[in-house]
Structures are given as C-alpha cells and as structure tokens.
Design a protein around this motif. Structure first.
Motif, PDB file in Angstrom:
ATOM      1  N   TRP A 192      -7.049  -1.560   0.209  1.00 39.76           N
ATOM      2  CA  TRP A 192      -5.576  -1.627   0.108  1.00 39.76           C
ATOM      3  C   TRP A 192      -5.104  -3.008   0.522  1.00 39.76           C
ATOM      4  O   TRP A 192      -5.502  -3.519   1.561  1.00 39.76           O
ATOM      5  N   VAL A 193      -4.238  -3.612  -0.284  1.00 41.43           N
ATOM      6  CA  VAL A 193      -3.666  -4.901   0.124  1.00 41.43           C
ATOM      7  C   VAL A 193      -2.225  -4.727   0.629  1.00 41.43           C
ATOM      8  O   VAL A 193      -1.635  -5.665   1.145  1.00 41.43           O
ATOM      9  N   GLY A 205     -13.399   5.089   0.508  1.00 42.38           N
ATOM     10  CA  GLY A 205     -12.226   4.371   1.010  1.00 42.38           C
ATOM     11  C   GLY A 205     -11.319   5.435   1.561  1.00 42.38           C
ATOM     12  O   GLY A 205     -11.446   6.607   1.206  1.00 42.38           O
ATOM     13  N   SER A 206     -10.402   5.051   2.433  1.00 38.73           N
ATOM     14  CA  SER A 206      -9.610   6.095   3.050  1.00 38.73           C
ATOM     15  C   SER A 206      -8.132   5.886   2.777  1.00 38.73           C
ATOM     16  O   SER A 206      -7.684   4.788   2.496  1.00 38.73           O
ATOM     17  N   LEU A 207      -7.415   6.979   2.864  1.00 35.90           N
ATOM     18  CA  LEU A 207      -5.972   6.919   2.758  1.00 35.90           C
ATOM     19  C   LEU A 207      -5.436   6.787   4.169  1.00 35.90           C
ATOM     20  O   LEU A 207      -5.870   7.503   5.054  1.00 35.90           O
ATOM     21  N   PRO A 208      -4.512   5.867   4.380  1.00 37.72           N
ATOM     22  CA  PRO A 208      -3.930   5.761   5.719  1.00 37.72           C
ATOM     23  C   PRO A 208      -3.355   7.125   6.113  1.00 37.72           C
ATOM     24  O   PRO A 208      -2.710   7.785   5.298  1.00 37.72           O
ATOM     25  N   LYS A 209      -3.629   7.517   7.340  1.00 38.77           N
ATOM     26  CA  LYS A 209      -3.157   8.849   7.765  1.00 38.77           C
ATOM     27  C   LYS A 209      -1.653   8.850   7.940  1.00 38.77           C
ATOM     28  O   LYS A 209      -1.048   7.860   8.305  1.00 38.77           O
ATOM     29  N   GLN A 213      -8.428  -7.698   7.410  1.00 38.34           N
ATOM     30  CA  GLN A 213      -7.610  -6.623   6.860  1.00 38.34           C
ATOM     31  C   GLN A 213      -8.278  -5.972   5.671  1.00 38.34           C
ATOM     32  O   GLN A 213      -8.205  -4.782   5.468  1.00 38.34           O
ATOM     33  N   LEU A 214      -8.904  -6.827   4.833  1.00 36.26           N
ATOM     34  CA  LEU A 214      -9.518  -6.328   3.612  1.00 36.26           C
ATOM     35  C   LEU A 214     -10.920  -5.806   3.888  1.00 36.26           C
ATOM     36  O   LEU A 214     -11.313  -4.732   3.467  1.00 36.26           O
ATOM     37  N   ARG A 215     -11.710  -6.588   4.635  1.00 39.95           N
ATOM     38  CA  ARG A 215     -13.135  -6.269   4.739  1.00 39.95           C
ATOM     39  C   ARG A 215     -13.443  -5.121   5.682  1.00 39.95           C
ATOM     40  O   ARG A 215     -14.440  -4.414   5.514  1.00 39.95           O
ATOM     41  N   LEU A 216     -12.620  -4.913   6.714  1.00 41.61           N
ATOM     42  CA  LEU A 216     -12.870  -3.782   7.613  1.00 41.61           C
ATOM     43  C   LEU A 216     -12.771  -2.461   6.864  1.00 41.61           C
ATOM     44  O   LEU A 216     -13.424  -1.492   7.202  1.00 41.61           O
ATOM     45  N   GLN A 217     -11.941  -2.443   5.816  1.00 42.80           N
ATOM     46  CA  GLN A 217     -11.771  -1.209   5.042  1.00 42.80           C
ATOM     47  C   GLN A 217     -13.074  -0.789   4.371  1.00 42.80           C
ATOM     48  O   GLN A 217     -13.268   0.371   4.045  1.00 42.80           O
ATOM     49  N   LEU A 218     -13.967  -1.775   4.160  1.00 45.39           N
ATOM     50  CA  LEU A 218     -15.196  -1.469   3.419  1.00 45.39           C
ATOM     51  C   LEU A 218     -16.333  -1.001   4.323  1.00 45.39           C
ATOM     52  O   LEU A 218     -17.346  -0.532   3.852  1.00 45.39           O
ATOM     53  N   SER A 246      -5.691   1.307  10.705  1.00 41.79           N
ATOM     54  CA  SER A 246      -4.613   1.321   9.718  1.00 41.79           C
ATOM     55  C   SER A 246      -4.377  -0.079   9.158  1.00 41.79           C
ATOM     56  O   SER A 246      -4.283  -1.047   9.911  1.00 41.79           O
ATOM     57  N   PRO A 247      -4.283  -0.208   7.843  1.00 43.07           N
ATOM     58  CA  PRO A 247      -4.024  -1.523   7.260  1.00 43.07           C
ATOM     59  C   PRO A 247      -2.703  -2.119   7.764  1.00 43.07           C
ATOM     60  O   PRO A 247      -2.548  -3.328   7.822  1.00 43.07           O
ATOM     61  N   TYR A 248      -1.779  -1.248   8.135  1.00 42.56           N
ATOM     62  CA  TYR A 248      -0.507  -1.758   8.654  1.00 42.56           C
ATOM     63  C   TYR A 248      -0.722  -2.435  10.001  1.00 42.56           C
ATOM     64  O   TYR A 248      -0.125  -3.451  10.309  1.00 42.56           O
TER      65      TYR A 248
END
Lengths: 360, 314
Positions: free
Chosen positions: A187-188, A353-357, B258-263, B269-271
């Motif tokens: 997610w960007v 990949g996950s959906l933000p909770k 932000q991008l790479r931790l998701q992988l 949380s990306p936020y």
C-alpha cells in the motif's frame, strides 16, 4: 397531517417531473454538458480517461466545459456555477463530490446531475461507475500466464472496498490459470505519488516479483519495471506509450460510450434517475491492446474469457474461491451479488499482504 | 530469492539514499539561502520547474549534463524573482516564497501539458571502483547514479564553503547581523542575491532528480509535496549541510521502509509508518533544542526573514 405531507410531496414531485422535461426533444447538438474533475487532465489516468469521454461528446456536437483539479471542499461553488450557467448535464467525477452534487441538485431541479462512484441519488441526480474489476480479472489472467517467478506485485493505493475489489478480481484472474502464483500487495496510501509508486515497484521486484500491476494513477511503476527488464500492467488508461517493452496490458476506462448514452437520453427527455454500473459488455471498462511480448495463444485465451464474461457465461466472483486465510468465501456454483461485490472487505486466497485493521 | 537480514538492510538503505537525494538537494539549497538570512518557501515550485526543464532538455538532447544544468538555471531564474522581490523590494519573504510555489506548480502544469506519455531513459547506476567493494557501506553509498555522487560532493563543498572559508563566514555573518556587515563594507545585497539564486539552482537539481532518475516521465505535480519536506528539513537540520544529509536519508529510509516492511510480514500500520519520520524529527528537534538552550547557542540565523534596510536604526 401525514397524508397532507404525502400530498405535498406528490405535488412537488409532479412539478419537478414537468419542469425536468424542458429539454424534451432537443437535438444532442443543443446540449450543454459540464464536467468537474478531481485531478489534472494531465494525470494520464483517472481524470484523463473522463476527459477522453468529454471529448467524445464534443465530437458528437455537444457543447462541453470543464474545471480540473477541483478540491472536494470547493466543489459546491464550481458545481453551482455550472448549474447557474444553464448546463443541461453536469458530471461530477469523484466520490467526494457526492454530497455537494446532491445539495446543488436540490437548488436546480431542471438540471441533470450525474455523480461518479457514489451511492446516493435524487430525482435529478443519477450515479454511475464501471465494472473495471472485470478488466482487472482479465489482466490477472495475462499476469498468471506470463509470470516465471510466480510472484506478482500489486501496488495498492488506498485500502478501500473499490481497491480491495480490484486486487481480488486481479488475483482470481491470476489463480484461475496459475494456482501456484502469489500476489503481493504494497500500500502506498496515495492515489498519486510517482516517486513512491516507483519505489514500491522496486520493493516488489526486490522481493521476487517479475510483474507489477498498479491501482494507482501514474506510470512510475511501469518505468521502474522497464528499467529492470520486468513486466507491468497499467491502470485507468492505456499506459503502453510510457513503457512499451514492459507493458503487458492495461485495464482501461472508455467513458465516451456511457456519456453518449446519457447525453442522448437527456436530449430525448427520457432520462430518469439511475444507478448504473456498466461493465466490459458495454465497453466502459476494457483492456487495452497487448504488449508485443504476449504470445498469440495467451491473447486468444484472454479474449475468449472476455467473450464469456460479455455473454454472461462467466463471472469474476464466482465460486468456489476462498478468503485469504483459507476459509471458504463462495461455494461451488454460487456467486457474489452486486451488493457483496461493491462492499467486499476481505482479500481472497492468493493475496500476500494485509489490510490495515479497522480501529474499532 | 531468499535474502539474509544484512542484505535486506543494505537494499533498504541503498533505496533510502535514492529517495532522500532530491530532498537533500532541496535542503542544501534552503540552507545556503537561509544562512544569508532569506527564507525560501518556494521549493516545491522550484523543484517542479527544475523537473520539467530537465525532462524536456533530456528528451530533446539526450544529454544528462545539459538537462541537469538547464533544470538548475531555470530554477535559478525563477528564484531571482524571489530575490528581487524580497531583497531589493523588501517584500515579505513568506508571501513571495508561497507565490513562487504556486507559480512553479502552475507554470509546470501548463507547459508540461503536451508531454503526457513521453518518456526518457532513466539514469543508470555507476559502480565506483574501490569504494563500492567496501563491505555494506560500499553497496549502500557507492553503487548509485551520478546525481547521488553530485549530492555527496555538494554536501562537502557547501560544508567547506560555509564553515572554512572567508566567503562562508561573510554569508553567515550577513544572516546574523546584516547591518554590522554593511558597516564593515560587505555588500549585503550582493551576498544575499548570490546565496538565494545559487540556493535556488541547487533546489532545481533536486527537481531534476525526480524526472531524470526516479520517474523518467512528466506528469503534473510530479514531486508530490517533497519540496515541503525540504523546507521543513532546513530547520530540522539546524541550517547545516551535514545534518541535512542525515535528515534527508532518514526521510528516505522512512519512505522506503513504509513500503518494504509490508513485504516481510511486519504488520505496522502504513499510516503509522507514514507519520514516523515526522515523529522522529520532532523528537530529534526537541532534544537538540533543549540541549542548545542549555548551552545558550542560537542556531537560527538571527536576521532570518527580515529585509535589510541600510542605515536603519534599531
């Protein structure tokens, strides 16, 4: 008292109905249509695709006008200005314009308002969107055939139902021809942030992805894939010119078809409030031409699937398929209803990949 | 495709340097300008002007050197308006800077309209012989593109210039006490003009980095707000080129993490990750400010934001 109010409503409705038909029997060439855009036309994606639709109307002889990059907070002023200038149809092309469109519509009952991607309607407000998820499914099939590493990356914009729906449809497409493939999502949290989109593509490719598909607006990820000799799939408009050696295909909008339909209805006076969700059958959603690297047999298979969807023999969200955790989402022989497709809030199996909770 | 933890960190940090480089150029430009006492809030606009100009020149000539120079000169030309308005005409630096951002955003969108769909070949990485074979560090810092190397040279040059030369001393003095400098015969106007315009040119190179390296095509609003991060970073870096480098890479790291931790299945949380660099800089700023206050050091140029009137009595 209640009965009285009902009468009053009826009278108002009838009055509205009559005043609403003042354009009855007009020629399309006498129509004036206005467009309110959320982004710049030069975005090469969402707004660009709507503007192609506007140009289509212009070619038919409709007088058109537009304002680009209208912030949602300022949209009421822009929409009202168009209404004051006696435009017959006003298209508002962003989810965030929903309430302002309804507000202005209540002040100008003679004008037809068409709001894109929302869910509220009124006597003179219709809403419309396209089933681009069908096109996403087809691009998924292309990716499923073309991947060698069995890892396909997707750049997610915002984790909202619309995008979750598109990633699911894409994944179902991939897995329908290649059950071993995994779809990794990053997610960007932006619709448009080119350098971040490019970096996200790099991250996915570092992680083994050999194809990157996007749900964002710019072609940055396609350029990143091209630089590394990998493949990519575009979004919203045909992104081939940006990266011809990487571009497999794009899921594209073709709003002209729909805008023509609405313009004709308004001109004839047959327009009624509506909730349209047109798909690949009408051409509103489609896939662009294939890149040269896509072999003929794969093209044939994708085109065949497209024909099946058009003929209603095949559906994107038809069972059996599982949710991400392996539990059953839809059983054999069943399929999701439009309402379920619209509000989908889980990933299907095959998405890594996950959906933000949710925070509650 | 399995990578070890160290390899992963190296990849992330190398990407952080790339993401941080345009912010670094922007910050360096701001440091020079503000050291001489002139605030430049126009960075977002200047970056866009630099990005568009470099893209067009690269598209039609194919030369990177010409493209980057053109980007720098175009941004420099736009900055000279800012200099004219707030140095000679003594208007508000804040208002003029904001106007510069709006002007840059608008004019780049207008002139770039016809370039939709055109692309160029992005700049490739160059391995620096010897240096790139240093373990870890080599892979992070010395397998990069030419503009990244230019940014290293810029940091060193500006550092040396500001703190170890007569010219640098003059610039800093003018930023602190222009009236005093004027009384000993330094031309406040000349120094300020030079600092602001050269600063603007460096910001323009940051813009060029977007269109020549990161996203080799033109779209409206290509920089997507990175110029504002540079504006903030000038302050966070205490107007120092070395700290600017550190801060820019910190932001770069936050962007790529932000991008790479998701992988790697770390569910943050990306936020949270998106706001992480801001929290970190606020913490760093608070600690540094407390420390400086204790030592009674003022780091902000004393005349920052003030127009200079010759002979004015305080």
């Amino acid at each position: 008292m209640k009965v009285f109010r009902l009468h009053l409503l009826l009278i108002v409705a009838i009055m509205l109905a009559f005043t609403g038909t003042t354009v009855f029997g007009k020629d399309v060439k006498d129509l004036k249509a206005a467009f309110v855009y959320v982004g710049p036309i030069g975005d090469g994606g969402w707004t660009y695709s709507h503007d192609l639709g506007r140009k289509h109307l212009e070619k038919m002889g409709v007088t058109t006008s537009y304002v680009e990059t209208v912030p949602e907070t300022d949209s009421i002023r822009v929409i009202r200005n168009f209404a004051r200038e006696n435009y017959d149809i006003i298209f508002t092309t962003s989810f965030g314009y929903m309430d302002t469109t309804l507000k202005v519509a209540s002040e100008f009952p003679k004008t037809v308002f068409m709001h894109c991607s929302g869910f509220k309607t009124a006597e003179n407000v219709g809403t419309y969107f396209g089933r681009i998820y069908q096109a996403k499914f087809l691009t998924g099939i292309v990716a499923g055939y073309m991947t060698k590493s069995n890892v396909i990356g997707v750049i997610g914009s915002h984790p909202i139902p619309e995008i979750i729906r598109h990633i699911n449809a894409f994944t179902l497409g991939v897995r329908s021809v290649n059950p071993d493939a995994k779809v990794k999502v990053i997610w960007v949290n932006a619709w448009f942030d080119p350098s971040k989109e490019g970096a996200a593509a790099d991250s996915l490719m570092d992680d083994g992805a050999d194809i990157v598909s996007i749900t964002t607006d710019s072609a940055a990820a396609l350029k990143a894939a091209e630089k590394r000799g990998k493949y990519a799939i575009g979004n919203d408009s045909d992104m081939k010119p940006y990266a011809p050696s990487a571009h497999l295909t794009s899921a594209v909008w073709n709003w002209g078809v729909y805008y023509e339909h609405i313009a004709k209805q308004v001109a004839e006076g047959t327009w009624k409030t509506n909730k349209d969700w047109w798909g690949i059958k009408s051409g509103v959603a489609d896939i662009s031409s294939f890149g040269d690297m896509v072999p003929a047999d794969i093209r044939d298979k994708v085109n065949k699937k497209k024909e099946e969807i058009i003929a209603g023999k095949s559906f994107v969200f038809q069972g059996p398929f599982n949710k991400q955790d392996g539990s059953s989402a839809v059983k054999e022989g069943e399929k999701l209803t439009d309402e379920q497709i619209w509000g989908i809030d889980y990933f299907v199996e095959g998405v890594a990949g996950s959906l933000p909770k949710k925070n509650n | 495709m399995e990578t070890t933890a160290i390899e992963w960190i190296v990849i992330v940090l190398a990407a952080s340097v790339k993401m941080g480089t345009p912010i670094l150029f922007g910050t360096l430009g701001g440091v020079i300008s503000e050291r001489a006492g002139v605030i430049n809030l126009g960075m977002e606009g200047l970056m866009l002007i630099g990005a568009l100009t470099s893209f067009v020149v690269k598209l039609y000539t194919g030369s990177t050197i010409l493209a980057v120079s053109a980007g720098a000169f175009a941004a420099g030309a736009a900055t000279s308006l800012h200099a004219l308005v707030c140095i000679s005409m003594r208007a508000s630096q804040i208002a003029s800077g904001l106007a510069l951002t709006m002007f840059g955003t608008g004019v780049s969108g207008l002139l770039g309209d016809s370039l939709t769909g055109k692309t160029i070949t992005p700049l490739m990485d160059i391995k620096i012989p010897l240096l790139s074979s240093i373990p870890v560090i080599g892979k992070i810092f010395f397998i990069q593109d030419a503009l990244v190397y230019l940014s290293y040279i810029s940091v060193a040059t500006i550092w040396y210039l500001l703190f170890y030369t007569r010219v640098g001393l003059n610039i800093r003095s003018i930023g602190e006490a222009p009236a005093v400098c004027d009384s000993i015969g330094l031309s406040v106007l000349k120094y300020r003009y030079a600092a602001v315009i050269i600063g603007g040119m460096i910001v323009g190179v940051g813009g060029a980095y977007f269109s020549i390296v990161l996203t080799p095509f033109w779209v409206d609003n290509l920089t997507a707000g990175r110029g504002w991060i540079a504006v903030a970073l000038v302050i966070f870096a205490f107007w120092h080129p070395g700290k600017a480098m550190f801060g820019a890479y910190l932001f770069g790291a936050a962007l790529s993490l932000q991008l790479r931790l998701q992988l790697i299945d770390i569910n943050i949380s990306p936020y949270f990750l998106a706001m992480f660099p801001f929290i970190l800089t606020i913490v760093a700023l608070t600690i540094a400010t407390i420390r400086n206050n204790k030592k009674r050091i003022a780091v902000m140029p004393a005349s920052l934001g003030e127009a200079f009137f010759r002979g004015e009595k305080h």
